[in-house]
Design an enzyme around this catalytic site. Structure first.
Site, PDB file in Angstrom:
ATOM      1  CE  LYS A  16      -3.747  -2.154   2.724  1.00 57.58           C
ATOM      2  NZ  LYS A  16      -4.628  -2.497   1.613  1.00 57.58           N
ATOM      3  CB  THR A  62       8.657  -4.318   2.485  1.00 60.08           C
ATOM      4  OG1 THR A  62       7.780  -5.069   3.297  1.00 60.08           O
ATOM      5  CG2 THR A  62       8.495  -4.720   1.027  1.00 60.08           C
ATOM      6  CE  LYS A  66      10.656  -4.029   6.995  1.00 61.21           C
ATOM      7  NZ  LYS A  66       9.635  -3.858   8.024  1.00 61.21           N
ATOM      8  CG  ASP A 102       8.964  -0.998  10.544  1.00 65.04           C
ATOM      9  OD1 ASP A 102       8.220  -0.385   9.757  1.00 65.04           O
ATOM     10  OD2 ASP A 102       9.606  -2.016  10.218  1.00 65.04           O
ATOM     11  N   GLY A 129      11.145 -11.455  15.373  1.00 70.58           N
ATOM     12  CA  GLY A 129      11.650 -11.277  14.022  1.00 70.58           C
ATOM     13  C   GLY A 129      11.985  -9.807  13.766  1.00 70.58           C
ATOM     14  CB  ALA A 131       7.873  -6.729  12.825  1.00 69.12           C
ATOM     15  CG  MET A 212       3.184  -5.001  14.675  1.00 72.23           C
ATOM     16  SD  MET A 212       4.962  -5.073  14.381  1.00 72.23           S
ATOM     17  CE  MET A 212       5.551  -4.525  15.967  1.00 72.23           C
ATOM     18  CE1 TYR A 214       0.501  -3.764   6.866  1.00 69.09           C
ATOM     19  CE2 TYR A 214      -1.318  -3.746   5.307  1.00 69.09           C
ATOM     20  CZ  TYR A 214       0.045  -3.762   5.558  1.00 69.09           C
ATOM     21  OH  TYR A 214       0.926  -3.792   4.517  1.00 69.09           O
TER      22      TYR A 214
HETATM   23  P1  NAP Z   1       9.741 -12.391  10.509  1.00 69.04           P
HETATM   24  O1  NAP Z   1      11.063 -11.732  10.667  1.00 69.04           O
HETATM   25  O2  NAP Z   1       9.554 -13.452   9.488  1.00 69.04           O
HETATM   26  O3  NAP Z   1       9.345 -12.956  11.968  1.00 69.04           O
HETATM   27  C1  NAP Z   1       8.168 -13.706  12.129  1.00 69.04           C
HETATM   28  C2  NAP Z   1       7.859 -13.873  13.611  1.00 69.04           C
HETATM   29  O4  NAP Z   1       6.570 -14.476  13.717  1.00 69.04           O
HETATM   30  C3  NAP Z   1       8.829 -14.769  14.369  1.00 69.04           C
HETATM   31  O5  NAP Z   1       8.944 -14.292  15.705  1.00 69.04           O
HETATM   32  C4  NAP Z   1       8.112 -16.135  14.324  1.00 69.04           C
HETATM   33  O6  NAP Z   1       8.470 -16.989  15.395  1.00 69.04           O
HETATM   34  C5  NAP Z   1       6.695 -15.690  14.504  1.00 69.04           C
HETATM   35  N1  NAP Z   1       5.665 -16.625  14.010  1.00 69.04           N
HETATM   36  C6  NAP Z   1       5.371 -16.908  12.717  1.00 69.04           C
HETATM   37  N2  NAP Z   1       4.330 -17.766  12.659  1.00 69.04           N
HETATM   38  C7  NAP Z   1       3.971 -18.035  13.951  1.00 69.04           C
HETATM   39  C8  NAP Z   1       2.963 -18.832  14.563  1.00 69.04           C
HETATM   40  N3  NAP Z   1       2.100 -19.547  13.823  1.00 69.04           N
HETATM   41  N4  NAP Z   1       2.873 -18.855  15.913  1.00 69.04           N
HETATM   42  C9  NAP Z   1       3.732 -18.122  16.665  1.00 69.04           C
HETATM   43  N5  NAP Z   1       4.713 -17.340  16.159  1.00 69.04           N
HETATM   44  C10 NAP Z   1       4.826 -17.299  14.808  1.00 69.04           C
HETATM   45  O7  NAP Z   1       8.604 -11.299  10.166  1.00 69.04           O
HETATM   46  P2  NAP Z   1       8.601  -9.759  10.618  1.00 69.04           P
HETATM   47  O8  NAP Z   1       9.323  -8.925   9.629  1.00 69.04           O
HETATM   48  O9  NAP Z   1       9.018  -9.687  12.048  1.00 69.04           O
HETATM   49  O10 NAP Z   1       7.052  -9.381  10.466  1.00 69.04           O
HETATM   50  C11 NAP Z   1       6.077  -9.869  11.377  1.00 69.04           C
HETATM   51  C12 NAP Z   1       4.712  -9.312  10.997  1.00 69.04           C
HETATM   52  O11 NAP Z   1       4.659  -7.902  11.229  1.00 69.04           O
HETATM   53  C13 NAP Z   1       4.381  -9.503   9.510  1.00 69.04           C
HETATM   54  O12 NAP Z   1       3.080 -10.040   9.429  1.00 69.04           O
HETATM   55  C14 NAP Z   1       4.422  -8.118   8.925  1.00 69.04           C
HETATM   56  O13 NAP Z   1       3.471  -7.943   7.880  1.00 69.04           O
HETATM   57  C15 NAP Z   1       4.056  -7.248  10.141  1.00 69.04           C
HETATM   58  N6  NAP Z   1       4.595  -5.874  10.043  1.00 69.04           N
HETATM   59  C16 NAP Z   1       3.699  -4.843  10.019  1.00 69.04           C
HETATM   60  C17 NAP Z   1       4.169  -3.544   9.956  1.00 69.04           C
HETATM   61  C18 NAP Z   1       3.192  -2.417   9.951  1.00 69.04           C
HETATM   62  O14 NAP Z   1       3.561  -1.292   9.575  1.00 69.04           O
HETATM   63  N7  NAP Z   1       1.951  -2.634  10.373  1.00 69.04           N
HETATM   64  C19 NAP Z   1       5.545  -3.283   9.910  1.00 69.04           C
HETATM   65  C20 NAP Z   1       6.438  -4.362   9.936  1.00 69.04           C
HETATM   66  C21 NAP Z   1       5.936  -5.652   9.996  1.00 69.04           C
HETATM   67  P3  NAP Z   1       9.753 -17.975  15.276  1.00 69.04           P
HETATM   68  O15 NAP Z   1      10.960 -17.103  15.545  1.00 69.04           O
HETATM   69  O16 NAP Z   1       9.541 -18.988  16.319  1.00 69.04           O
HETATM   70  O17 NAP Z   1       9.750 -18.516  13.873  1.00 69.04           O
END
Ligand code: NAP
Length: 267
Positions: A16, A62, A66, A102, A129, A131, A212, A214
């Site tokens: 977006k 994104t 990152k 962020d 992760g 975020a 987070m 949306y």
């Molecule tokens: P990431 O680096 O891939 O990390 C994913 C995280 O989610 C890890 O802590 C992982 O745990 C955990 N996880 C995944 N599936 C799970 C489940 N079924 N049960 C429990 N834990 C689970 O991703 P990221 O960059 O941190 O992003 C995370 C989310 O934030 C994404 O959905 C992204 O779209 C959102 N986000 C939103 C914004 C915003 O502006 N609103 C900004 C940034 C990110 P493990 O370590 O155990 O695998």
């Protein structure tokens, strides 16, 4: 010629950000173009170089780039260094400045859009992760009384918490008997509509559950309401606020986020 910006990711077509930055540009009278740029999984640095060479002035970054954006930055902001992840690149001569907006976006959404005061509250951050890494320092700057990081892979939570004084790490089952004023879901579980294995009773009276992810009523949001959270919010406001901070870094002008967020919510 308008100044050029991009969001670089893989995938990126769903983003977006081009829509949001186009609204910011019209609102503030800035002459820019902002495009989605798909980078091959093994071609992020080359994509950035080509965009710079073609006159690009800056970019958002994104998933899944990152960390790589952090590595190619020649100068990092304090918040990007703390996160070891960059979502905003600023090209200035031969320099590539890396920043991370962020955490600012989350804190601003909580305070300005949701009216939630972080100071003195107990925060649970679920996920370790990219975020989650981006928001720890900005959350601590608001002086909560406690910040606990829980993650499915507990070692990752330990590594993240270890970088900050006074932050505790644990697994979800270790949270039994504890209560929090703010529970932030920084996991990607919501993308597959999976709930988190949180013990019952962790939402204190008046608490806010924040996902987070949306654009949808996630399993975590439904779980939180059923377990006594006073409010549940998705991450759309964070998305708009982090974009506004990137726009400010590039253009020196702060857009009004409220009409852009309202328009996005209205679909
Ligand atoms: P990431 O680096 O891939 O990390 C994913 C995280 O989610 C890890 O802590 C992982 O745990 C955990 N996880 C995944 N599936 C799970 C489940 N079924 N049960 C429990 N834990 C689970 O991703 P990221 O960059 O941190 O992003 C995370 C989310 O934030 C994404 O959905 C992204 O779209 C959102 N986000 C939103 C914004 C915003 O502006 N609103 C900004 C940034 C990110 P493990 O370590 O155990 O695998």
């Amino acid at each position: 010629m308008p100044d050029r910006y991009a969001v670089i990711g893989n995938p990126v077509a769903h983003s977006k950000s081009p829509w949001i930055h186009a609204r910011f540009a019209v609102q503030t009278g800035q002459d820019i173009v902002y495009q989605p740029l798909l980078a091959p999984k093994d071609g992020f640095a080359a994509t950035v170089e080509a965009f710079r060479a073609a006159g690009g002035r800056g970019a958002n970054v994104t998933l899944p780039f990152k960390e790589e954006a952090c590595a190619i930055s020649t100068r990092l902001s304090e918040r990007a260094r703390a996160a070891q992840a960059v979502n905003t690149l600023i090209f200035s001569g031969s320099e590539i400045r890396g920043d991370n907006t962020d955490g600012y976006g989350l804190v601003r959404d909580l305070a300005a859009n949701l009216g939630f005061a972080i100071a003195g509250c107990r925060i649970l951050l679920a996920g370790a992760g990219g975020a989650a890494r981006g928001v720890v320092l900005p959350l601590l700057a608001e002086r909560p009384s406690a910040l606990v990081i829980a993650n499915r892979t507990v070692d990752k939570a330990r590594v993240l918490a270890g970088g900050f004084a006074g932050v505790r790490a644990c697994g979800y089952s270790d949270l039994a008997g504890e209560g929090f004023d703010l529970v932030i879901n920084a996991t990607s579980a919501g993308l597959s509509d999976a709930a988190l294995p949180l013990p019952r009773g962790i939402f204190l009276a008046g608490s806010l559950a924040y996902d987070m992810v949306y654009g949808r009523d996630t399993a975590f949001m439904r779980q939180a309401r059923a377990d006594g959270a006073a409010r549940a919010a998705d991450g759309l406001g964070m998305l708009v606020e982090q974009a506004a901070e990137s726009f400010f870094l590039w253009r020196g002008v702060r857009p009004d986020t409220a009409p852009v967020l309202s328009a996005l919510r209205a679909g």
